[in-house]
Write a protein that holds these residues in place. Structure first.
Motif, PDB file in Angstrom:
ATOM      1  N   ILE A 249       0.358  80.861  46.163  1.00 21.93           N
ATOM      2  CA  ILE A 249       0.791  80.514  47.362  1.00 21.93           C
ATOM      3  C   ILE A 249       0.735  79.244  47.952  1.00 21.93           C
ATOM      4  CG2 ILE A 249       0.883  81.205  49.791  1.00 21.93           C
ATOM      5  CD1 ILE A 249       2.514  82.948  48.533  1.00 21.93           C
ATOM      6  N   ALA A 250      -0.754  78.590  47.508  1.00 23.96           N
ATOM      7  CA  ALA A 250      -1.172  77.516  48.009  1.00 23.96           C
ATOM      8  C   ALA A 250      -0.383  76.214  47.052  1.00 23.96           C
ATOM      9  CB  ALA A 250      -2.480  77.145  47.803  1.00 23.96           C
ATOM     10  N   LEU A 251      -0.159  76.488  45.858  1.00 24.40           N
ATOM     11  CA  LEU A 251       0.375  75.733  44.796  1.00 24.40           C
ATOM     12  C   LEU A 251       1.795  75.491  45.315  1.00 24.40           C
ATOM     13  CD1 LEU A 251      -1.199  76.809  41.601  1.00 24.40           C
ATOM     14  CD2 LEU A 251      -1.227  74.665  42.751  1.00 24.40           C
ATOM     15  N   ALA A 252       2.489  76.938  45.412  1.00 26.50           N
ATOM     16  CA  ALA A 252       4.008  76.600  45.773  1.00 26.50           C
ATOM     17  C   ALA A 252       4.274  75.793  47.179  1.00 26.50           C
ATOM     18  CB  ALA A 252       4.526  77.885  46.106  1.00 26.50           C
ATOM     19  N   LEU A 253       3.280  76.164  48.268  1.00 26.73           N
ATOM     20  CA  LEU A 253       3.592  75.211  49.439  1.00 26.73           C
ATOM     21  C   LEU A 253       3.209  73.648  49.218  1.00 26.73           C
ATOM     22  CD1 LEU A 253       2.051  77.788  52.070  1.00 26.73           C
ATOM     23  CD2 LEU A 253       4.489  77.153  51.584  1.00 26.73           C
ATOM     24  N   THR A 254       2.232  73.470  48.415  1.00 26.15           N
ATOM     25  CA  THR A 254       2.036  72.294  48.163  1.00 26.15           C
ATOM     26  C   THR A 254       3.142  71.524  47.492  1.00 26.15           C
ATOM     27  OG1 THR A 254      -0.405  72.681  48.007  1.00 26.15           O
ATOM     28  CG2 THR A 254       0.304  70.579  47.069  1.00 26.15           C
ATOM     29  N   ALA A 255       3.807  72.121  46.480  1.00 29.58           N
ATOM     30  CA  ALA A 255       4.789  71.529  45.667  1.00 29.58           C
ATOM     31  C   ALA A 255       6.140  71.434  46.681  1.00 29.58           C
ATOM     32  CB  ALA A 255       5.217  72.576  44.530  1.00 29.58           C
ATOM     33  N   LEU A 256       6.175  72.327  47.602  1.00 26.21           N
ATOM     34  CA  LEU A 256       7.406  72.231  48.463  1.00 26.21           C
ATOM     35  C   LEU A 256       7.089  71.010  49.755  1.00 26.21           C
ATOM     36  CD1 LEU A 256      10.088  73.381  49.936  1.00 26.21           C
ATOM     37  CD2 LEU A 256       8.451  74.749  51.357  1.00 26.21           C
ATOM     38  N   ALA A 257       5.901  70.927  50.094  1.00 29.06           N
ATOM     39  CA  ALA A 257       5.521  69.664  50.686  1.00 29.06           C
ATOM     40  C   ALA A 257       5.842  68.399  50.205  1.00 29.06           C
ATOM     41  CB  ALA A 257       4.160  69.843  51.292  1.00 29.06           C
ATOM     42  N   CYS A 258       5.724  68.198  48.687  1.00 31.54           N
ATOM     43  CA  CYS A 258       5.843  67.216  48.004  1.00 31.54           C
ATOM     44  C   CYS A 258       7.331  66.771  47.874  1.00 31.54           C
ATOM     45  CB  CYS A 258       5.214  67.212  46.553  1.00 31.54           C
ATOM     46  SG  CYS A 258       3.308  67.003  46.739  1.00 31.54           S
ATOM     47  N   LEU A 259       8.158  67.941  47.760  1.00 29.91           N
ATOM     48  CA  LEU A 259       9.411  67.797  47.638  1.00 29.91           C
ATOM     49  C   LEU A 259      10.150  67.222  48.758  1.00 29.91           C
ATOM     50  CD1 LEU A 259      12.400  68.370  46.081  1.00 29.91           C
ATOM     51  CD2 LEU A 259      12.107  70.540  46.797  1.00 29.91           C
ATOM     52  N   LEU A 260       9.807  67.614  49.914  1.00 30.72           N
ATOM     53  CA  LEU A 260      10.232  67.156  51.360  1.00 30.72           C
ATOM     54  C   LEU A 260       9.559  66.095  51.820  1.00 30.72           C
ATOM     55  CD1 LEU A 260       9.530  70.553  53.109  1.00 30.72           C
ATOM     56  CD2 LEU A 260      11.669  69.990  51.992  1.00 30.72           C
ATOM     57  N   SER A 261       8.801  65.143  50.676  1.00 34.81           N
ATOM     58  CA  SER A 261       8.263  63.884  51.219  1.00 34.81           C
ATOM     59  C   SER A 261       9.166  62.883  51.519  1.00 34.81           C
ATOM     60  CB  SER A 261       7.581  63.246  50.058  1.00 34.81           C
ATOM     61  OG  SER A 261       7.183  61.924  50.351  1.00 34.81           O
ATOM     62  N   PRO A 262       9.121  62.217  52.868  1.00 34.94           N
ATOM     63  CA  PRO A 262      10.043  61.370  53.305  1.00 34.94           C
ATOM     64  C   PRO A 262      10.105  60.201  52.599  1.00 34.94           C
ATOM     65  CG  PRO A 262       8.373  61.435  54.659  1.00 34.94           C
ATOM     66  CD  PRO A 262       8.102  62.536  53.886  1.00 34.94           C
ATOM     67  N   GLN A 263       9.039  59.576  51.850  1.00 33.05           N
ATOM     68  CA  GLN A 263       8.927  58.571  51.303  1.00 33.05           C
ATOM     69  C   GLN A 263       9.367  58.752  49.711  1.00 33.05           C
ATOM     70  OE1 GLN A 263       6.187  59.972  52.797  1.00 33.05           O
ATOM     71  NE2 GLN A 263       6.285  58.296  54.767  1.00 33.05           N
ATOM     72  N   LYS A 264       9.605  59.740  49.346  1.00 30.86           N
ATOM     73  CA  LYS A 264      10.233  60.062  47.626  1.00 30.86           C
ATOM     74  C   LYS A 264       9.366  59.235  46.960  1.00 30.86           C
ATOM     75  CE  LYS A 264      14.807  60.186  49.659  1.00 30.86           C
ATOM     76  NZ  LYS A 264      14.352  59.806  51.044  1.00 30.86           N
ATOM     77  N   SER A 265       8.005  59.403  47.055  1.00 32.46           N
ATOM     78  CA  SER A 265       7.120  58.517  46.262  1.00 32.46           C
ATOM     79  C   SER A 265       6.669  59.294  44.793  1.00 32.46           C
ATOM     80  CB  SER A 265       5.868  58.477  47.157  1.00 32.46           C
ATOM     81  OG  SER A 265       5.044  59.644  47.054  1.00 32.46           O
ATOM     82  N   ALA A 266       6.198  58.153  44.050  1.00 35.85           N
ATOM     83  CA  ALA A 266       6.076  58.762  42.628  1.00 35.85           C
ATOM     84  C   ALA A 266       4.673  59.829  42.808  1.00 35.85           C
ATOM     85  CB  ALA A 266       5.620  57.536  41.675  1.00 35.85           C
ATOM     86  N   ARG A 267       3.913  59.528  43.624  1.00 36.54           N
ATOM     87  CA  ARG A 267       2.710  60.446  44.011  1.00 36.54           C
ATOM     88  C   ARG A 267       3.312  61.990  44.303  1.00 36.54           C
ATOM     89  NH1 ARG A 267      -1.296  58.758  48.717  1.00 36.54           N
ATOM     90  NH2 ARG A 267       0.450  59.418  49.823  1.00 36.54           N
ATOM     91  N   SER A 268       4.100  61.940  45.119  1.00 38.76           N
ATOM     92  CA  SER A 268       4.581  63.238  45.525  1.00 38.76           C
ATOM     93  C   SER A 268       5.197  64.084  44.263  1.00 38.76           C
ATOM     94  CB  SER A 268       5.626  63.368  46.447  1.00 38.76           C
ATOM     95  OG  SER A 268       6.857  62.601  46.423  1.00 38.76           O
ATOM     96  N   ALA A 269       5.848  63.152  43.271  1.00 41.62           N
ATOM     97  CA  ALA A 269       6.350  63.879  42.272  1.00 41.62           C
ATOM     98  C   ALA A 269       5.344  64.314  41.176  1.00 41.62           C
ATOM     99  CB  ALA A 269       7.259  62.776  41.617  1.00 41.62           C
ATOM    100  N   ALA A 270       4.398  63.505  41.063  1.00 39.94           N
ATOM    101  CA  ALA A 270       3.032  63.674  40.060  1.00 39.94           C
ATOM    102  C   ALA A 270       2.493  65.015  40.622  1.00 39.94           C
ATOM    103  CB  ALA A 270       2.219  62.695  39.962  1.00 39.94           C
ATOM    104  N   ILE A 271       2.228  65.034  41.989  1.00 37.48           N
ATOM    105  CA  ILE A 271       1.502  66.236  42.392  1.00 37.48           C
ATOM    106  C   ILE A 271       2.388  67.436  42.323  1.00 37.48           C
ATOM    107  CG2 ILE A 271       0.464  67.267  44.597  1.00 37.48           C
ATOM    108  CD1 ILE A 271      -0.203  64.404  45.391  1.00 37.48           C
TER     109      ILE A 271
END
Length: 593
Positions: free
Chosen positions: A164-186
């Protein structure tokens, strides 16, 4: 100030305070059971035994249970990923507080760490959806009143809460407004971890992958760099998980019920395909061209999965016989379907499915009224919620993810109600909040279940069959090989030094079949079959659900005789239960008539 800045600039400290209060309350409520040495279920006990074995010197790549004496050799398929954190806490604390208290600390601290992580990820999702502060706090409260919280309570150390924690973290990265490379890597790291942790996470991980791909299809050049990084990180994560998690690289990965070669290859192909598309088509101007590119990648991924091991398209429990599936597997709580729930616990259906249904409708409402720029993120949430809801109708274990996403939707919905001009109408804001809570609150959906329980006739008291206190007389007995009901196998191994002949793990299908057969066969036939297992003793606990199921299906069988108090003469009590409750050990005399 626009909504995006408003949500982004809301203070963090109220969320931290809410999280501290939530975690403190949960700790106070759960501390007595955990400090008494009691864990919630068989998986939690077997996980801790796996950690003990690792600390005791078991090979990193070998998770088979040596004291589970099944024809399959105690075959297990769990990831070592959670063991790293549990063993780390124990090894750090043991010199200071001793081994026993170090284990108590581990089974308390690790789930609370996961809960803190999940709450932080959930709050991040809500902030990136531009939710107001009251909506963010409401989402946290909804989460902690939902079915998802069950997997994150102290004592719950199996893999479900981690997923559950991993899934919510991945979703938060997908929703990132900056669309950053860091969000993609995480996000890619979370996806790889979800695959190796447990295959029940694959649907959620697949949706995250689809979300990043669809973002590029719809947005084009603005998502190119993020997609490239996501693909590359997915390849690296898949390789690391394949090499370093159990059972390691090699032919022993030809499996379908864990992170096997087919899953590994499909992740590699997915990551390479996304990286290739983003690298060689960075500015594909036409939407149709981007759609075709992603369809080609999808086709190659599916083909590679099938080419490596086509058997993995079958269900992972297809090796179970029809008898075992109908008597045992259908009664496993996390594997029940919606029709099973209606037949057995109809009041629970409103709790498990009512909240996600209302939350999905709230998401549709929010999507229709949202600015065009925000619709993709809301659609990602809605599609994920709908997929988890549909999956939970097949197996109720998916309800945890459905409830977690429902908490985000409900928090977002409340934020909308409190932020719009409806507050200027005749109803004050508190009334609007009350209406929102009545619509989306989990307490409302639990009401039918509570009423059903209050009017239900009192059932006979079911013995405490798995606690540490109940097993103390059993633990004091000389070391033995005990023929066990499946639900007593893990408690016996966890609480004592004894050997068990069965536990509820599907890779040991021959042992499961033997257990069902022994307890449903006539008494004399049961003794003959028990002798083949090498068991010297039988462990039994009156009133246990598994044995009552056997007795119901086979009124002339061994389980029915034991439940009726008709103990065969070839069973001699070695231990007695405490105050007539708890497990009893019988010595088996194979020579006595």
């Amino acid at each position: 100030m626009n909504a995006a800045k408003s949500a982004h600039m809301t203070p963090i400290w109220p969320l931290v305070l809410a999280g501290v209060l939530i975690i403190g309350t949960i700790l106070l409520l759960s501390a007595p059971e955990v400090f008494a040495g009691n864990l919630a279920g068989s998986d939690d006990m077997m996980r801790m035994q796996q950690v003990r074995d690792l600390i005791g010197g078991q090979n990193w790549y070998n998770v088979d249970q040596a004291r589970l004496l099944t024809p399959e050799g105690g075959d297990m398929h769990w990831s070592r990923l959670p063991d790293i954190f549990l063993a780390g806490i124990i090894l750090l604390a043991q010199p200071l507080i001793g081994r026993e208290m170090a284990e108590v600390l581990a089974v308390t601290l690790w789930p609370l760490m996961l809960l803190s992580w999940a709450l932080a990820a959930l709050a991040t999702c809500l902030r990136r959806l531009k939710t107001s502060l009251p909506g963010q706090i409401a989402g946290m409260v909804f989460f902690c009143a939902s079915f998802a919280i069950v997997t994150l309570l102290p004592g719950r150390v199996d893999h479900h809460g981690f997923g559950i924690a991993l899934a919510l973290t991945a979703l938060a990265c997908l929703l990132s407004p900056q669309k950053s490379a860091r969000s993609a890597a995480i996000a890619a790291t979370c996806v790889a971890a979800m695959f190796t942790l447990a295959l029940e996470n694959v649907p959620a991980a697949t949706l995250i992958i689809a979300g990043f791909a669809l973002a590029w299809v719809l947005r084009g050049d603005g998502e190119t760099n993020r997609l490239r990084v996501f693909g590359a990180a997915l390849v690296v994560g898949a390789l690391i998980a394949y090499v370093f998690d159990t059972p390691g690289a090699g032919g022993i990965r030809v499996v379908c019920d864990a992170y096997g070669q087919s899953h590994f290859v499909s992740l590699l192909v997915t990551g390479a395909g996304l990286f290739t598309v983003a690298t060689f088509m960075p500015s594909a101007p036409r939407l149709l061209l981007r759609v075709v590119a992603m369809l080609l990648v999808t086709g190659v991924v599916v083909w590679s999965f099938r080419a490596v091991n086509s058997e993995c398209f079958a269900l992972p429990y297809s090796n179970l016989s029809g008898t075992v599936e109908s008597i045992w597997f259908s009664a496993v709580s996390e594997s029940r379907s919606l029709p099973d729930m209606f037949a057995g616990e109809p009041a629970s259906v409103y709790f498990l499915y009512g909240f996600p249904v209302i939350a999905f409708l709230a998401t549709l409402y929010a999507w229709c009224g949202s600015p065009r720029a925000d619709r993709f993120n809301i659609a990602c949430l809605g599609v994920g919620l709908l997929a988890a809801l549909l999956l939970s109708t097949w197996q109720v274990r998916a309800a945890s993810l459905a409830h977690a996403l429902s908490a985000i939707s409900s928090g977002y919905f409340i934020g909308i109600l409190l932020g719009r001009r409806a507050a200027k109408d005749h109803l004050p804001r508190l009334s609007l909040l009350a209406v929102a809570i009545l619509i989306a609150s989990l307490l409302g959906w639990q009401l039918p279940q509570l009423l059903s329980n209050s009017f239900r006739q009192a059932e006979p008291a079911i013995a405490n069959c798995t606690s540490r206190q109940a097993f103390q007389p059993v633990a004091a007995a000389p070391r033995m090989i005990a023929f066990t009901p499946m639900d007593l196998g893990a408690p016996l191994i966890f609480h004592t030094r004894h050997y068990a002949t069965a536990a509820p793990y599907h890779r040991n299908s021959a042992a499961i079949q033997m257990t069902v057969s022994v307890f449903t066969d006539p008494v004399d036939t049961a003794r003959t079959k028990m002798e083949r297992t090498g068991a010297t003793h039988l462990i039994y606990c009156a009133g246990m659900g598994e044995l009552r199921t056997y007795a119901k299906h086979a009124p002339e069988g061994l389980a029915a005789a034991l439940e009726a108090g008709n103990v065969p003469p070839w069973l001699t009590p070695l231990t007695t239960s405490q105050e007539g409750m708890g497990p009893v050990v019988y010595t088996i005399d194979y020579e006595r008539d």
